[in-house]
Scaffold this motif. Structure first.
Motif, mmCIF file in Angstrom:
data_model
loop_
_atom_site.group_PDB
_atom_site.id
_atom_site.type_symbol
_atom_site.label_atom_id
_atom_site.label_comp_id
_atom_site.label_asym_id
_atom_site.label_seq_id
_atom_site.Cartn_x
_atom_site.Cartn_y
_atom_site.Cartn_z
ATOM 1 N N ASP A 296 -26.855 -10.731 8.900
ATOM 2 C CA ASP A 296 -26.927 -9.267 9.261
ATOM 3 C C ASP A 296 -26.672 -8.323 8.253
ATOM 4 O OD1 ASP A 296 -27.404 -10.156 11.874
ATOM 5 O OD2 ASP A 296 -25.472 -10.675 12.354
ATOM 6 N N MET A 297 -25.968 -8.956 7.154
ATOM 7 C CA MET A 297 -25.621 -8.000 5.960
ATOM 8 C C MET A 297 -25.692 -9.024 4.701
ATOM 9 S SD MET A 297 -21.907 -6.436 4.848
ATOM 10 C CE MET A 297 -22.157 -5.052 6.348
ATOM 11 N N ILE A 298 -26.394 -8.497 3.779
ATOM 12 C CA ILE A 298 -26.267 -9.275 2.266
ATOM 13 C C ILE A 298 -25.857 -8.340 1.249
ATOM 14 C CG2 ILE A 298 -27.786 -10.345 0.685
ATOM 15 C CD1 ILE A 298 -29.658 -11.098 2.892
ATOM 16 N N ILE A 299 -24.797 -9.036 0.528
ATOM 17 C CA ILE A 299 -24.056 -8.195 -0.523
ATOM 18 C C ILE A 299 -24.797 -8.661 -1.882
ATOM 19 C CG2 ILE A 299 -21.925 -7.415 -1.665
ATOM 20 C CD1 ILE A 299 -20.611 -8.195 1.199
ATOM 21 N N LEU A 300 -25.390 -7.818 -2.546
ATOM 22 C CA LEU A 300 -26.186 -8.261 -3.922
ATOM 23 C C LEU A 300 -25.306 -7.244 -5.096
ATOM 24 C CD1 LEU A 300 -28.315 -9.906 -4.192
ATOM 25 C CD2 LEU A 300 -29.798 -7.936 -4.240
ATOM 26 N N ASP A 301 -24.338 -8.187 -5.570
ATOM 27 C CA ASP A 301 -23.835 -7.470 -6.742
ATOM 28 C C ASP A 301 -23.440 -8.478 -7.955
ATOM 29 O OD1 ASP A 301 -22.013 -5.780 -8.197
ATOM 30 O OD2 ASP A 301 -20.250 -6.505 -7.334
ATOM 31 N N PRO A 302 -24.779 -8.639 -8.564
ATOM 32 C CA PRO A 302 -24.820 -9.743 -9.902
ATOM 33 C C PRO A 302 -24.088 -9.109 -10.903
ATOM 34 C CG PRO A 302 -26.886 -8.371 -9.643
ATOM 35 C CD PRO A 302 -25.861 -7.953 -8.408
ATOM 36 N N PRO A 303 -23.731 -10.132 -11.944
ATOM 37 C CA PRO A 303 -23.379 -9.519 -13.287
ATOM 38 C C PRO A 303 -24.506 -8.967 -14.019
ATOM 39 C CG PRO A 303 -23.753 -11.946 -13.182
ATOM 40 C CD PRO A 303 -24.106 -11.628 -11.710
ATOM 41 N N THR A 312 -32.161 -17.250 -17.162
ATOM 42 C CA THR A 312 -31.469 -16.337 -17.897
ATOM 43 C C THR A 312 -31.826 -15.290 -16.768
ATOM 44 O OG1 THR A 312 -31.576 -17.092 -19.931
ATOM 45 C CG2 THR A 312 -31.172 -14.565 -19.796
ATOM 46 N N PHE A 313 -30.856 -14.383 -16.427
ATOM 47 C CA PHE A 313 -30.708 -13.185 -15.393
ATOM 48 C C PHE A 313 -30.267 -12.031 -16.239
ATOM 49 C CE2 PHE A 313 -28.841 -10.279 -12.391
ATOM 50 C CZ PHE A 313 -29.727 -10.180 -11.583
ATOM 51 N N SER A 314 -30.922 -10.722 -15.800
ATOM 52 C CA SER A 314 -30.377 -9.547 -16.283
ATOM 53 C C SER A 314 -30.771 -8.666 -15.311
ATOM 54 C CB SER A 314 -30.864 -9.046 -17.784
ATOM 55 O OG SER A 314 -32.326 -8.728 -17.627
ATOM 56 N N VAL A 315 -29.719 -7.559 -14.928
ATOM 57 C CA VAL A 315 -30.168 -6.680 -13.980
ATOM 58 C C VAL A 315 -31.648 -5.954 -14.510
ATOM 59 C CG1 VAL A 315 -29.273 -4.496 -13.019
ATOM 60 C CG2 VAL A 315 -27.767 -6.359 -13.163
ATOM 61 N N ALA A 316 -31.709 -5.649 -15.696
ATOM 62 C CA ALA A 316 -32.576 -4.773 -15.982
ATOM 63 C C ALA A 316 -34.090 -5.300 -15.693
ATOM 64 C CB ALA A 316 -32.495 -4.258 -17.473
ATOM 65 N N ALA A 338 -26.867 -3.117 -2.085
ATOM 66 C CA ALA A 338 -27.206 -3.496 -3.347
ATOM 67 C C ALA A 338 -26.214 -2.712 -4.498
ATOM 68 C CB ALA A 338 -28.637 -2.742 -3.651
ATOM 69 N N SER A 339 -25.760 -3.419 -5.389
ATOM 70 C CA SER A 339 -24.896 -2.860 -6.478
ATOM 71 C C SER A 339 -24.899 -3.414 -7.820
ATOM 72 C CB SER A 339 -23.333 -3.387 -5.888
ATOM 73 O OG SER A 339 -22.408 -3.097 -6.721
ATOM 74 N N THR A 340 -24.679 -2.587 -8.619
ATOM 75 C CA THR A 340 -24.813 -3.087 -10.107
ATOM 76 C C THR A 340 -23.803 -2.225 -10.727
ATOM 77 O OG1 THR A 340 -26.140 -3.396 -12.161
ATOM 78 C CG2 THR A 340 -26.470 -1.445 -10.857
ATOM 79 N N ASN A 341 -23.172 -2.777 -11.727
ATOM 80 C CA ASN A 341 -22.216 -1.937 -12.994
ATOM 81 C C ASN A 341 -23.151 -1.955 -14.352
ATOM 82 O OD1 ASN A 341 -22.089 -4.515 -13.878
ATOM 83 N ND2 ASN A 341 -20.020 -4.900 -13.763
ATOM 84 N N ALA A 342 -24.260 -1.989 -14.233
ATOM 85 C CA ALA A 342 -24.991 -1.921 -15.535
ATOM 86 C C ALA A 342 -25.140 -0.578 -15.971
ATOM 87 C CB ALA A 342 -26.465 -2.562 -14.975
ATOM 88 N N ALA A 343 -24.568 -0.345 -16.835
ATOM 89 C CA ALA A 343 -24.267 1.048 -17.511
ATOM 90 C C ALA A 343 -25.780 1.497 -18.295
ATOM 91 C CB ALA A 343 -23.220 1.349 -18.660
ATOM 92 N N ASN A 344 -26.429 0.656 -18.726
ATOM 93 C CA ASN A 344 -27.679 0.926 -19.259
ATOM 94 C C ASN A 344 -28.990 1.191 -18.397
ATOM 95 O OD1 ASN A 344 -28.196 -1.737 -18.392
ATOM 96 N ND2 ASN A 344 -29.322 -2.418 -20.151
ATOM 97 N N ILE A 345 -28.572 1.071 -17.070
ATOM 98 C CA ILE A 345 -29.617 1.509 -15.939
ATOM 99 C C ILE A 345 -29.162 2.927 -15.230
ATOM 100 C CG2 ILE A 345 -30.863 0.797 -14.060
ATOM 101 C CD1 ILE A 345 -30.354 -1.996 -14.934
ATOM 102 N N SER A 346 -30.082 3.876 -15.070
ATOM 103 C CA SER A 346 -29.639 5.089 -14.542
ATOM 104 C C SER A 346 -29.592 4.730 -13.157
ATOM 105 C CB SER A 346 -30.835 6.145 -15.018
ATOM 106 O OG SER A 346 -32.057 5.961 -14.304
#
Length: 397
Positions: A296-303, A312-316, A338-346
């Protein structure tokens, strides 16, 4: 008496940005490339016409090579200067004092508190200094002395070295008494087990406190929750404490299992309906599809970036792949956090990555909420890149 500071000339365009409050210096902003070597000393930045534009320092880190920390000509950066910085920062976080429901928070957020290169977090009665470049670290004694004078109630402090320098331990005790292990802290009334001197991380990412608060306050009530890249299971525990019917925490790191188990245990929660899976997240997606599992809920907060033996995984580059996978595992009207802390993505780019993927999968969706950094992670309004956290809650029909 104030010592004469070395003057560093900026190019005209960047001089104007600094005058308007922008704090970060890049190597290409300097008129003379050799000025990038002036590390460890306070400097005055000037324009090509020799006008003062700011006071700061040169110190290379991942964001740039220097920071402007004052726009007042004649600024003396001494203990009194830092005591004022800390006093102002403390006043901003006054609502945390005496708050027994949330005892872990960011007290000083680098450029968000107008001094880039250092952050300070509070865990109950202990402080955690993070140093991001060698220049600011060279002034450690001055800064720590100012902190101790400003917050005498702090029992002890630790530090994390977030730059590369031979011979420096990445984590160590700095002063005062040592914290118990685990150090139990509260956030939104939930207990989390943290470790002040165990590698670079403590067991909880404080910038997600508001999102975890949503789970505690009922967003997860009655829901089956899949928490991917779960680390120590903090989201899972928050969901369980908020009434989730079940949680599954998935992370490839073997340490995630005992750490997550501990998080549930310190809250008196059973593992009967809270499963912990040590597995590559993409492999788990394949497993879940074979078993016809749905959530019912999925949390997606990868490095922002990760590598293992398989991939190899990158958010970008790969966040859309994750969204495509989890969209197949959500129940009707299920929620995707959906979550990310990637500062290089607006923010706009991030939204586009998610929503274009969902459209390509033929999914109907509604954007319910957006969350950025919490209040204690203060942001400099002239440095929007500092607001790196992006959390969007979608409902998929």
């Amino acid at each position: 008496m104030r010592k004469n500071m070395k003057k560093i000339m900026l190019k005209s365009k960047h001089s104007n940005k600094v005058r308007n409050g922008y704090p970060l210096i890049q190597k290409e902003d300097l008129q003379k490339a050799e000025d990038a070597k002036l590390v460890g000393q306070w400097v005055e930045f000037i324009s090509p016409s020799n006008d003062y534009v700011g006071t700061g320092y040169i110190g290379e880190q991942n964001k740039g090579i220097g920071w402007v920390v004052s726009h007042a000509k004649g600024t003396v950066i001494d203990q009194a200067f830092f005591e004022k910085c800390f006093r102002v920062a403390g006043e901003k976080r006054q609502h945390f004092k005496g708050n027994d429901q949330t005892t872990a928070y960011r007290l000083f957020n680098g450029e968000g508190d107008y001094f880039g290169g250092i952050t300070i977090d509070i865990y109950n009665e202990y402080a955690l200094f993070s140093w991001y470049n060698a220049s600011i670290y060279s002034h450690k004694k001055l800064i720590v002395d100012a902190f101790k004078a400003s917050f005498p109630e702090i029992k002890g402090a630790y530090q994390k070295i977030r730059f590369t320098e031979k011979g420096l331990a990445e984590s160590e005790h700095v002063y005062g008494s040592e914290a118990p292990e685990p150090l139990l802290v509260k956030e939104n009334g939930v207990t989390y087990a943290t470790y002040m001197n165990e590698g670079m991380m403590t067991g909880i990412f404080l910038d997600q406190k508001e999102v975890r608060g949503l789970l505690v306050d009922g967003l997860a009530t009655g829901k089956s929750v899949l928490n991917t890249f779960s680390y120590t299971g903090a989201f899972s525990v928050a969901a369980a404490m908020g009434g989730a019917s079940s949680t599954v925490s998935v992370d490839l790191a073997k340490r995630s299992s005992p750490k997550t188990k501990e998080m549930f245990e310190v809250n008196g929660l059973s593992l009967e309906n809270n499963k912990i899976v040590v597995m590559d997240v993409f492999d788990y997606f394949s497993y879940a599809k074979r078993k016809e599992l749905a959530f019912d809920m999925i949390i997606l907060d990868p490095p922002s970036f990760a590598r293992n033996k398989k991939r190899t995984f990158s958010v970008a580059k790969n966040y859309g792949d994750l969204v495509a996978e989890v969209s197949e595992l959500l129940t009707k009207d299920g929620l995707l956090i959906a979550s990310t802390n990637a500062a290089n993505i607006s923010y706009d780019k991030y939204v586009s990555m998610i929503e274009e993927t969902l459209k390509a999968k033929g999914k109907r969706f509604k954007r319910l909420e957006t969350h950025r950094l919490p209040q204690d992670f203060a942001i400099n309004p002239n440095f929007k890149e500092g607001n790196y956290l992006k959390v969007i809650i979608y409902q998929l029909n």
